[in-house]
Design an enzyme around this catalytic site. Structure first.
Site, PDB file in Angstrom:
ATOM      1  N   HIS A  81      34.305  35.302  47.747  1.00  0.00           N
ATOM      2  CA  HIS A  81      34.645  34.606  46.500  1.00  0.00           C
ATOM      3  C   HIS A  81      35.832  35.248  45.790  1.00  0.00           C
ATOM      4  CE1 HIS A  81      31.960  37.602  44.372  1.00  0.00           C
ATOM      5  NE2 HIS A  81      32.886  37.457  43.452  1.00  0.00           N
ATOM      6  N   ASP A 112      29.327  35.857  51.904  1.00  0.00           N
ATOM      7  CA  ASP A 112      30.249  36.229  50.829  1.00  0.00           C
ATOM      8  C   ASP A 112      31.073  37.469  51.185  1.00  0.00           C
ATOM      9  OD1 ASP A 112      31.662  36.104  48.518  1.00  0.00           O
ATOM     10  OD2 ASP A 112      30.021  36.671  47.186  1.00  0.00           O
ATOM     11  N   SER A 195      33.929  42.683  41.751  1.00  0.00           N
ATOM     12  CA  SER A 195      33.499  42.097  43.025  1.00  0.00           C
ATOM     13  C   SER A 195      34.374  42.608  44.157  1.00  0.00           C
ATOM     14  CB  SER A 195      33.584  40.575  42.970  1.00  0.00           C
ATOM     15  OG  SER A 195      32.521  40.039  42.254  1.00  0.00           O
TER      16      SER A 195
END
Length: 343
Positions: A81, A112, A195
């Site tokens: 992402h 992911d 992230s």
């Protein structure tokens, strides 16, 4: 355990933990800090010095994220992402302010994870060391490293709060969402921008990639403090190695039933299962006798009311596991024992 979580880039400002001191009324001399506190502080500083050079800031089309230097060739592992649909990026190393160009090697949104590669990798890249995921235990001290809110090379601390969590990420404009099993839960603060960064133990090893934080529905979807999740190191290295070698993933390590499904609703138009549309020939479902038109309602003791619930139930299992699939055929409840395959 299913945790409803909002997809947030992680990155946290660290809160320093200094040793307490006291001052006597008749003296301005502070008492010395406990030796144990000094040692822990030195351990933190040593880990940060060893691992932070391996954590980078990634600028993609949709914003900032973090990544981890994976090898000396310039491969960097991050979240899918973070890269979104982009194929070109700029990367800033921890010891430099000069942005470097990078391109996409491969992305695997189901877990992911993604790998990008520096176009002209500089000498002296410092790949991170990844831990044995089986040795991650509740209570271990963790440090989360990344670029929260664009604050590069930030560090926060916490502990491993739980292991083996199954977490669902929501779908966004840049990500199809994913249900990921066996995640590491941590109390280390994880914020937007973190992230793809590193969750690290005190042996200077990456135990996972910071990925998301839980949201509290009672706080209008605000982040729930101290509840963050990281993809475990074993999953990271398994997927990254395949992306680097082949540009795609052929063995996800994720359990599969070998069916395509659609939502099924009962007479009151309430979600009531996952209706099988097709069955893969020779797959686990076919071997168990399931057919198109059957409605899956349970996986072992977990109720299945929708296709996403089926995905979540399977994410908590592994290829080769045996599972009891509860289903309805012509309105009658039945069950089948299957050996799960690989997604």
């Amino acid at each position: 355990m299913l945790v409803s979580a909002a997809l947030l880039a992680t990155g946290c400002s660290s809160s320093d933990q200094g040793s307490s001191s006291s001052t006597a009324a008749t003296s301005s001399t502070s008492a010395p800090a406990p030796a144990g506190g000094n040692q822990l502080e030195q351990n933190y500083q040593q880990v940060i010095a060893q691992v932070l050079p391996s954590v980078v800031q990634i600028t993609a089309a949709q914003g900032l994220g973090s990544g981890i230097v994976y090898d000396g060739k310039g491969d960097i592992v991050t979240n899918a992402h973070v890269v979104g649909t982009a194929t070109n990026f700029t990367v800033t190393l921890a010891n430099s302010t000069k942005p470097l160009e990078a391109t996409l090697v491969g992305s695997y949104p189901d877990s992911d994870l993604a790998v990008i590669r520096l176009t002209n990798p500089p000498s002296g890249l410092k790949p991170a060391a990844f831990a044995d995921s089986s040795k991650v235990a509740v209570g271990q001290i963790t440090l989360a490293m990344g670029s929260p809110l664009g604050l590069s090379s930030s560090v926060t601390q916490g502990i491993v709060s739980a292991t083996g969590r199954t977490v669902s990420e929501p779908q966004t404009a840049d990500s199809p969402g994913a249900t990921i099993g066996n995640m590491v839960q941590t109390s280390a603060a994880i914020n937007p921008g973190n992230s793809g960064g590193a969750l690290v133990n005190l042996s200077s090893q990456v135990i996972g990639i910071n990925t998301l934080t839980a949201v509290d529905p009672e706080l209008n979807g605000s982040a729930a403090p101290g509840i963050g999740f990281a993809i475990p190191a074993a999953t990271v290295t398994g997927i990254a190695d395949q992306l680097i070698k082949d540009g795609k993933v052929t063995n996800s390590g994720r359990a599969a039933l070998g069916v395509t499904v659609r939502p099924f609703f009962d007479a009151n138009f309430q979600p009531a299962g996952a209706a099988i549309v097709t069955v893969v020939g020779g797959g686990p479902a076919a071997a168990g006798g399931l057919q198109a038109g059957d409605v899956i309602t349970k996986v072992d003791d977990t109720a299945v009311t929708s296709p996403s619930a089926l995905t979540t139930a399977l994410a908590a299992l592994s290829p080769g596991d045996k599972a009891t699939i509860g289903y309805q055929r012509d309105g009658k409840d039945q069950s089948a024992e299957v050996t799960l395959g690989t997604l």
